[in-house]
Design a protein around this motif. Structure first.
Motif, mmCIF file in Angstrom:
data_model
loop_
_atom_site.group_PDB
_atom_site.id
_atom_site.type_symbol
_atom_site.label_atom_id
_atom_site.label_comp_id
_atom_site.label_asym_id
_atom_site.label_seq_id
_atom_site.Cartn_x
_atom_site.Cartn_y
_atom_site.Cartn_z
ATOM 1 N N UNK A 123 0.842 -1.202 0.000
ATOM 2 C CA UNK A 123 0.000 0.000 0.000
ATOM 3 C C UNK A 123 0.875 1.250 0.000
ATOM 4 N N UNK A 124 0.449 2.269 -0.777
ATOM 5 C CA UNK A 124 1.148 3.558 -0.815
ATOM 6 C C UNK A 124 0.717 4.432 0.357
ATOM 7 N N UNK A 125 1.697 5.048 1.001
ATOM 8 C CA UNK A 125 1.449 5.948 2.123
ATOM 9 C C UNK A 125 2.243 7.233 1.925
ATOM 10 N N UNK A 126 1.835 8.263 2.653
ATOM 11 C CA UNK A 126 2.585 9.508 2.738
ATOM 12 C C UNK A 126 2.750 9.878 4.205
ATOM 13 N N UNK A 127 3.980 10.296 4.557
ATOM 14 C CA UNK A 127 4.280 10.685 5.934
ATOM 15 C C UNK A 127 4.683 12.159 5.968
ATOM 16 N N UNK A 128 4.259 12.852 7.011
ATOM 17 C CA UNK A 128 4.554 14.270 7.171
ATOM 18 C C UNK A 128 5.030 14.517 8.596
ATOM 19 N N UNK A 129 6.306 14.929 8.786
ATOM 20 C CA UNK A 129 6.798 15.203 10.132
ATOM 21 C C UNK A 129 6.350 16.597 10.620
ATOM 22 N N UNK A 130 6.094 16.671 11.899
ATOM 23 C CA UNK A 130 5.742 17.939 12.545
ATOM 24 C C UNK A 130 6.544 18.045 13.845
ATOM 25 N N UNK A 131 7.191 19.215 14.058
ATOM 26 C CA UNK A 131 7.910 19.461 15.307
ATOM 27 C C UNK A 131 7.138 20.489 16.112
ATOM 28 N N UNK A 133 7.179 22.708 19.791
ATOM 29 C CA UNK A 133 7.979 23.186 20.926
ATOM 30 C C UNK A 133 7.125 24.180 21.698
ATOM 31 N N UNK A 134 6.571 23.727 22.803
ATOM 32 C CA UNK A 134 5.631 24.581 23.523
ATOM 33 C C UNK A 134 4.396 24.818 22.685
ATOM 34 N N UNK A 135 4.069 26.091 22.474
ATOM 35 C CA UNK A 135 2.890 26.415 21.676
ATOM 36 C C UNK A 135 3.222 26.680 20.215
ATOM 37 N N UNK A 136 4.468 26.412 19.824
ATOM 38 C CA UNK A 136 4.863 26.635 18.435
ATOM 39 C C UNK A 136 4.864 25.300 17.683
ATOM 40 N N UNK A 137 4.475 25.371 16.410
ATOM 41 C CA UNK A 137 4.412 24.180 15.574
ATOM 42 C C UNK A 137 5.120 24.447 14.263
ATOM 43 N N UNK A 138 5.986 23.518 13.865
ATOM 44 C CA UNK A 138 6.734 23.642 12.624
ATOM 45 C C UNK A 138 6.450 22.410 11.779
ATOM 46 N N UNK A 139 5.786 22.609 10.646
ATOM 47 C CA UNK A 139 5.446 21.518 9.741
ATOM 48 C C UNK A 139 6.562 21.373 8.713
#
Length: 473
Positions: A123-131, A133-139
């Motif tokens: 099966x084909x999948x896609x992964x997306x990392x997210x960091x 830190x506290x209330x900050x989000x970095x996609x």
């Protein structure tokens, strides 16, 4: 003359003004170029916060993938970074709806590894990392696409080919969360396939497949299932042919439709391969009060009986609704039935038995007569106990078998339950009902054997519960 005089005077005035710092100019001359203006200073650059996470597939299997990765930063300090991998089937990932896995440990050099489990194979999948830190989000700026692999299994050969069963052997890689098995069919399109799942030990498997069509070419292939659904079939097809069944012969198929193969002949009587009511949960079979259609399990087994006082009517005792009940008999003649009937398991005679309605044996089989059970008594052909997987058996030599196995009737030492419901002697002695009640007696004949004895007895009342080994009609 005035004009010439005035001009030098203006010039002198301009010089004088210049000496004392007074701006003066020659009104008749154009001014020369002044100094170039200095450029305005450029504004100081605003710091740009940037965090990115990079991942790559290190290992992919049918049901999980291992990622390795790291994060990089620019003009930002992180206090307590946490990384999550969001993933979904297809080419896009919506964080709000996707599955996610948290990275359990980030190394001091910002590297990490993480495993995504319970994936669908091929099966084909896609992964997306997210960091975060506290209330900050970095996609992460880039998604990562990957595909799970196919199961690995193949059939190498077949052995013990009989009339309706055979054993397939092969190689396979065990996969967590995936059921591996074989399909065998007499049709090349597998429209009537019989399935049998197998377990893998050290990369090898062996599985017996029952319920095959006799005398026919059989097509075999591997299958793999997830969540009860077959998602993959092996492309390699293996072939063999089952033996032609002698006319009139039928295998022993129990009430649940399980084919246990063919029995063993002793002096013209064919004995079933397992006890009546046999299953993996009831390896000794069920225990039947004489004349009842339904049996119960032994003490400690999941289908051990509910004990009720008897006697009861024949219709109550043989009702399917009451199949889990054992009816105790505390008075002579120690019968569960308040209307004793000697024909409940044999509507014919000892010489010409006829299967009766309450007989517990499956179609084509019946409870043996006392005369038939006596054929097992010659000590020359008897050996006990023979222990297999913790169960003691008695072995009785036969003349031939229709299966690829030694010609032996093998009876577990199942013990019995007396008329009060008390259980005795499981794994220490064998006792089996016959369908016979002698005209001058109240109690049925039963077959018994132990380490050094064998014979026919009549000591037990009809409320006692014993195993049954069926014979072919």
């Amino acid at each position: 003359m005035k004009l010439n005089y005035f001009k030098p005077a203006i010039s002198a005035l301009c010089i004088y003004a210049a000496i004392f710092g007074i701006v003066a100019c020659n009104p008749t001359e154009k001014p020369g170029p002044g100094p170039e203006p200095e450029p305005e200073p450029e504004p100081e650059p605003t710091p740009t916060e940037q965090v990115d996470v990079l991942i790559g597939v290190e290992e992919a299997t049918p049901t999980y993938v291992k990622f390795v990765g790291s994060y990089i930063t620019k003009d930002v300090e992180l206090n307590n970074p946490k990384i999550y991998i969001y993933f979904a089937q297809g080419e896009s990932v919506e964080i709000a709806t996707a599955n996610s896995v948290a990275v359990s440990k980030i190394e001091s050099d910002s590297t990490f590894s993480v495993v995504l489990n319970s994936l669908l194979f091929d099966t084909d999948y896609t992964a997306l990392p997210v960091l975060r830190d506290g209330d900050k989000e970095y996609v992460a700026s880039n998604k990562n696409s990957f595909k799970t692999t196919l199961p690995q299994a193949q059939i190498n050969g077949v052995k013990d080919i009989s009339y309706t069963n055979a054993t397939l052997e092969g190689e396979a890689v065990a996969v967590s969360g995936v059921e591996l098995g074989v399909q065998v069919s007499s049709n090349s399109d597998f429209s009537n396939a019989v399935e049998a799942k197998f377990s893998v030990s050290e990369g090898l498997f062996s599985v017996k497949v029952d319920g095959l069509k006799d005398g026919a070419k059989q097509y075999c292939r591997i299958y793999a299932k997830q969540n009860g659904r077959a998602d993959w079939y092996g492309t390699e097809v293996f072939n063999f042919e089952t033996k032609v069944l002698p006319e009139g012969m039928k295998p022993y198929v129990d009430a649940d439709g399980v084919d246990h193969g063919f029995g063993v002949e002793v002096d013209g009587v064919i004995w079933a391969p397992v006890n009546c009511g046999y299953s993996s949960a009831n390896p000794y079979g069920l225990y039947y009060q004489w004349g009842r259609k339904y049996g119960q399990g032994y003490d400690g087994e999941s289908n051990a009986p509910t004990f009720l006082d008897g006697p009861v009517s024949n219709s109550d005792g043989n009702s399917e609704a009451n199949k889990g009940n054992f009816y105790k008999a505390n008075e002579d003649p120690y019968d569960w039935n308040n209307s004793p009937d000697a024909s409940l398991w044999n509507a014919g005679t000892e010489e010409a038995p006829v299967k009766a309605a309450n007989d517990p044996c499956p179609e084509g089989w019946r409870v043996p007569t006392s005369k038939e059970m006596k054929l097992l008594t010659p000590k020359l052909n008897y050996q006990a106990p023979v222990e297999v997987d913790g169960i003691n058996y008695g072995e009785f030599g036969g003349s031939y078998t229709l299966d690829e196995a030694p010609a032996k009737v093998v009876l577990p030492m199942g013990g019995y339950r007396d008329f009060t419901g008390a259980a005795y002697d499981q794994n220490y002695g064998g006792m089996y009902w016959s369908s016979t009640i002698q005209q001058e007696k109240v109690n049925p004949d039963y077959f018994f054997f132990g380490n050094s004895y064998i014979g026919i007895a009549t000591y037990l009342g009809r409320a006692a519960a014993l195993p049954v080994r069926c014979v072919k009609e």
